[in-house]
Design an enzyme around this catalytic site. Sequence first.
Site, PDB file in Angstrom:
ATOM      1  N   TYR A  41      31.879  32.625  34.727  1.00  0.00           N
ATOM      2  CA  TYR A  41      32.615  33.880  34.993  1.00  0.00           C
ATOM      3  C   TYR A  41      31.630  35.046  35.049  1.00  0.00           C
ATOM      4  O   TYR A  41      31.452  35.778  34.069  1.00  0.00           O
ATOM      5  CB  TYR A  41      33.630  34.150  33.881  1.00  0.00           C
ATOM      6  CG  TYR A  41      34.689  33.090  33.718  1.00  0.00           C
ATOM      7  CD1 TYR A  41      35.473  32.678  34.799  1.00  0.00           C
ATOM      8  CD2 TYR A  41      34.930  32.493  32.478  1.00  0.00           C
ATOM      9  CE1 TYR A  41      36.451  31.709  34.653  1.00  0.00           C
ATOM     10  CE2 TYR A  41      35.911  31.521  32.322  1.00  0.00           C
ATOM     11  CZ  TYR A  41      36.663  31.134  33.412  1.00  0.00           C
ATOM     12  OH  TYR A  41      37.632  30.179  33.256  1.00  0.00           O
ATOM     13  N   TRP A  47      41.390  41.426  30.907  1.00  0.00           N
ATOM     14  CA  TRP A  47      41.751  41.314  29.482  1.00  0.00           C
ATOM     15  C   TRP A  47      40.585  40.831  28.637  1.00  0.00           C
ATOM     16  O   TRP A  47      40.490  41.151  27.453  1.00  0.00           O
ATOM     17  CB  TRP A  47      43.058  40.550  29.258  1.00  0.00           C
ATOM     18  CG  TRP A  47      43.135  39.070  29.434  1.00  0.00           C
ATOM     19  CD1 TRP A  47      42.419  38.291  30.274  1.00  0.00           C
ATOM     20  CD2 TRP A  47      44.036  38.183  28.719  1.00  0.00           C
ATOM     21  NE1 TRP A  47      42.820  36.979  30.154  1.00  0.00           N
ATOM     22  CE2 TRP A  47      43.806  36.885  29.213  1.00  0.00           C
ATOM     23  CE3 TRP A  47      44.997  38.362  27.732  1.00  0.00           C
ATOM     24  CZ2 TRP A  47      44.507  35.772  28.736  1.00  0.00           C
ATOM     25  CZ3 TRP A  47      45.696  37.258  27.261  1.00  0.00           C
ATOM     26  CH2 TRP A  47      45.446  35.988  27.763  1.00  0.00           C
ATOM     27  N   ASP A  48      39.646  40.104  29.266  1.00  0.00           N
ATOM     28  CA  ASP A  48      38.421  39.738  28.529  1.00  0.00           C
ATOM     29  C   ASP A  48      37.708  40.994  28.047  1.00  0.00           C
ATOM     30  O   ASP A  48      37.265  41.093  26.892  1.00  0.00           O
ATOM     31  CB  ASP A  48      37.449  38.968  29.428  1.00  0.00           C
ATOM     32  CG  ASP A  48      37.913  37.553  29.708  1.00  0.00           C
ATOM     33  OD1 ASP A  48      38.838  37.396  30.526  1.00  0.00           O
ATOM     34  OD2 ASP A  48      37.359  36.606  29.102  1.00  0.00           O
ATOM     35  N   GLN A 114      46.208  41.299  35.239  1.00  0.00           N
ATOM     36  CA  GLN A 114      46.112  40.377  34.092  1.00  0.00           C
ATOM     37  C   GLN A 114      46.895  40.985  32.920  1.00  0.00           C
ATOM     38  O   GLN A 114      47.262  42.156  32.979  1.00  0.00           O
ATOM     39  CB  GLN A 114      44.635  40.161  33.714  1.00  0.00           C
ATOM     40  CG  GLN A 114      44.260  38.708  33.703  1.00  0.00           C
ATOM     41  CD  GLN A 114      42.788  38.442  33.449  1.00  0.00           C
ATOM     42  OE1 GLN A 114      42.007  39.339  33.198  1.00  0.00           O
ATOM     43  NE2 GLN A 114      42.430  37.175  33.518  1.00  0.00           N
ATOM     44  N   ASP A 176      46.338  30.194  32.798  1.00  0.00           N
ATOM     45  CA  ASP A 176      46.388  29.693  34.172  1.00  0.00           C
ATOM     46  C   ASP A 176      47.205  28.416  34.382  1.00  0.00           C
ATOM     47  O   ASP A 176      48.053  28.353  35.249  1.00  0.00           O
ATOM     48  CB  ASP A 176      44.964  29.416  34.682  1.00  0.00           C
ATOM     49  CG  ASP A 176      44.051  30.623  34.571  1.00  0.00           C
ATOM     50  OD1 ASP A 176      44.482  31.685  34.081  1.00  0.00           O
ATOM     51  OD2 ASP A 176      42.887  30.505  34.986  1.00  0.00           O
ATOM     52  N   TYR A 363      42.301  23.086  28.819  1.00  0.00           N
ATOM     53  CA  TYR A 363      42.484  24.522  29.082  1.00  0.00           C
ATOM     54  C   TYR A 363      43.728  25.081  28.391  1.00  0.00           C
ATOM     55  O   TYR A 363      43.733  25.208  27.183  1.00  0.00           O
ATOM     56  CB  TYR A 363      42.510  24.692  30.604  1.00  0.00           C
ATOM     57  CG  TYR A 363      41.925  25.979  31.156  1.00  0.00           C
ATOM     58  CD1 TYR A 363      40.798  26.566  30.639  1.00  0.00           C
ATOM     59  CD2 TYR A 363      42.531  26.587  32.258  1.00  0.00           C
ATOM     60  CE1 TYR A 363      40.277  27.729  31.189  1.00  0.00           C
ATOM     61  CE2 TYR A 363      42.017  27.744  32.831  1.00  0.00           C
ATOM     62  CZ  TYR A 363      40.885  28.322  32.287  1.00  0.00           C
ATOM     63  OH  TYR A 363      40.380  29.467  32.851  1.00  0.00           O
ATOM     64  N   TRP A 364      44.803  25.371  29.109  1.00  0.00           N
ATOM     65  CA  TRP A 364      45.989  25.973  28.474  1.00  0.00           C
ATOM     66  C   TRP A 364      47.104  24.957  28.259  1.00  0.00           C
ATOM     67  O   TRP A 364      48.263  25.311  28.149  1.00  0.00           O
ATOM     68  CB  TRP A 364      46.490  27.157  29.318  1.00  0.00           C
ATOM     69  CG  TRP A 364      45.536  28.317  29.300  1.00  0.00           C
ATOM     70  CD1 TRP A 364      44.560  28.590  30.216  1.00  0.00           C
ATOM     71  CD2 TRP A 364      45.427  29.346  28.309  1.00  0.00           C
ATOM     72  NE1 TRP A 364      43.864  29.723  29.858  1.00  0.00           N
ATOM     73  CE2 TRP A 364      44.373  30.215  28.698  1.00  0.00           C
ATOM     74  CE3 TRP A 364      46.112  29.635  27.124  1.00  0.00           C
ATOM     75  CZ2 TRP A 364      43.996  31.336  27.963  1.00  0.00           C
ATOM     76  CZ3 TRP A 364      45.741  30.762  26.396  1.00  0.00           C
ATOM     77  CH2 TRP A 364      44.699  31.599  26.813  1.00  0.00           C
ATOM     78  N   GLU A 407      34.749  28.762  24.583  1.00  0.00           N
ATOM     79  CA  GLU A 407      35.885  29.367  25.296  1.00  0.00           C
ATOM     80  C   GLU A 407      37.205  29.019  24.593  1.00  0.00           C
ATOM     81  O   GLU A 407      38.082  29.858  24.437  1.00  0.00           O
ATOM     82  CB  GLU A 407      35.891  28.855  26.738  1.00  0.00           C
ATOM     83  CG  GLU A 407      36.905  29.545  27.647  1.00  0.00           C
ATOM     84  CD  GLU A 407      36.804  29.084  29.092  1.00  0.00           C
ATOM     85  OE1 GLU A 407      36.032  28.136  29.386  1.00  0.00           O
ATOM     86  OE2 GLU A 407      37.509  29.673  29.936  1.00  0.00           O
TER      87      GLU A 407
HETATM   88  C1  DGY Z   1      39.458  31.222  36.596  1.00  0.00           C
HETATM   89  O1  DGY Z   1      38.862  31.372  37.655  1.00  0.00           O
HETATM   90  O2  DGY Z   1      39.501  30.152  35.973  1.00  0.00           O
HETATM   91  C2  DGY Z   1      40.114  32.381  35.985  1.00  0.00           C
HETATM   92  O3  DGY Z   1      40.889  32.048  34.900  1.00  0.00           O
HETATM   93  C3  DGY Z   1      40.890  33.194  36.982  1.00  0.00           C
HETATM   94  O4  DGY Z   1      40.937  34.453  36.452  1.00  0.00           O
END
Ligand code: DGY
Length: 436
Positions: A41, A47-48, A114, A176, A363-364, A407
């Site tokens: 990233y 929001w980060d 976001q 996501d 992830y989520w 993360e």
């Molecule tokens: C990603 O690219 O994984 C991000 O979460 C999008 O903002």
Amino acid sequence: MLSFLKSLLSSSTNNTRIQAQQLLRDNSEDDAYTVPTRVLYPFQWNWDSCFTSLGWVTFDEDRAWAEIASLLKGQCRSGKIPHIIFHKDSESYFPGPDIWQYDNPEMKTSGISQPPVLATTVRMAYERCKNKEQALSFINSIMPKILAYHRWWHERRDPHSTGLVATYHPWETGRDNSVEWDEPLKAVPLDDLQPYVRKDLATINPAYRPTNEDYDYYVALLQLFKTHKYDQIKLYEISPFKVADIGINSILARANSDLLYMMTLCDSSEEDRQTVLNWLDMQAKAFERFWNSDRGVYQSINLITGEKLDFVTSGSFLSLWSGLIPFENASIMASTLENMRHATKVLVPSLSADDAKYDRYRYWRGPVWAIINFMIYDGLKIYDQKLLADQIFNATRTAIKTYGFKEYYDPVSGEGLGGDNFSWTAAMWLYWLDKK
Ligand code: DGY
């Protein structure tokens, strides 16, 4: 002996603090903004950055305010604060500005937003900082921008004043690949999907990331928005994916309360204060629609079908952070959360382990996130659930101390997963967990 052990403990806490500070410096660009992590990233995320400013404020207040000023450089004329600000070029991320092609004369940015934590984190940074005079003068200067951002959410994403704001893209929710979006995404046509190449899998184990099928939907939505020139009101009518995310709605409600509080410290007009009060009032009246009494949690709603997205996710517990829910429901939710401990050592998993789609690595869909735990912890405290809040504090602290600033974390073993050297995780250490 006891004092030797105490000094050992405190020197290891100091080390973690120094490492967290160094991580933020290493991820800092031009002394102005912080990338979430290098390579995966490489830009500024909305929001980060807000959460990361809370880390900065503990040791460099100027840098904390600079973080927010950089974020606001990308604010669109409509008031939207985009989810990514592309201050500089980088080849390591997909989709970059050339794919978004979002017409923002201020700066190259993405075309979605976001979760709006900005007002809340600005208030928190203000309360933590030492130089109140400098902070207030900066906050006074950005109040109209924060107000415009909230206006964008209420007017463009809730044009019929229902009290529920809509989101058109899973990336906008920040969570996501949460299972909540699986069914609504099936309505997104894939016939015109243009070929694309993911870059995230070059650095992260694919088992920890969203699937290719998820990405097809993400990219198809982006391409559709581009065709309609990101016209928000039009998209409210035609976007095939339109959900009221319990996360975004809770975060916006809390942000409205924090904005109101800051307005009392600044030169805000009575009319502006009344506007925010009206938004909050509308949200408070609508909030019950998220409640699922059979499950004992708040849930997102598919605005196209009107149905609740029937899952127990960490998003469900963000309703505590809104401050809008009755004490009785908060205590039901605390029991729901308590019951989730039987399968997961580390609370709060992003999906209940009782769900067939639970995946502790992906992830989520299972992993634990420090910023989410921070919001749930804070929400539990609002509702006097101190014991559970402290358990979440301790579990998050131990995972970070043992596995570093990752993360996200495996809810079973606590092991760190996803990107390394993660800014908001280090920031949560500095602002929240650096105690004892
Ligand atoms: C990603 O690219 O994984 C991000 O979460 C999008 O903002």
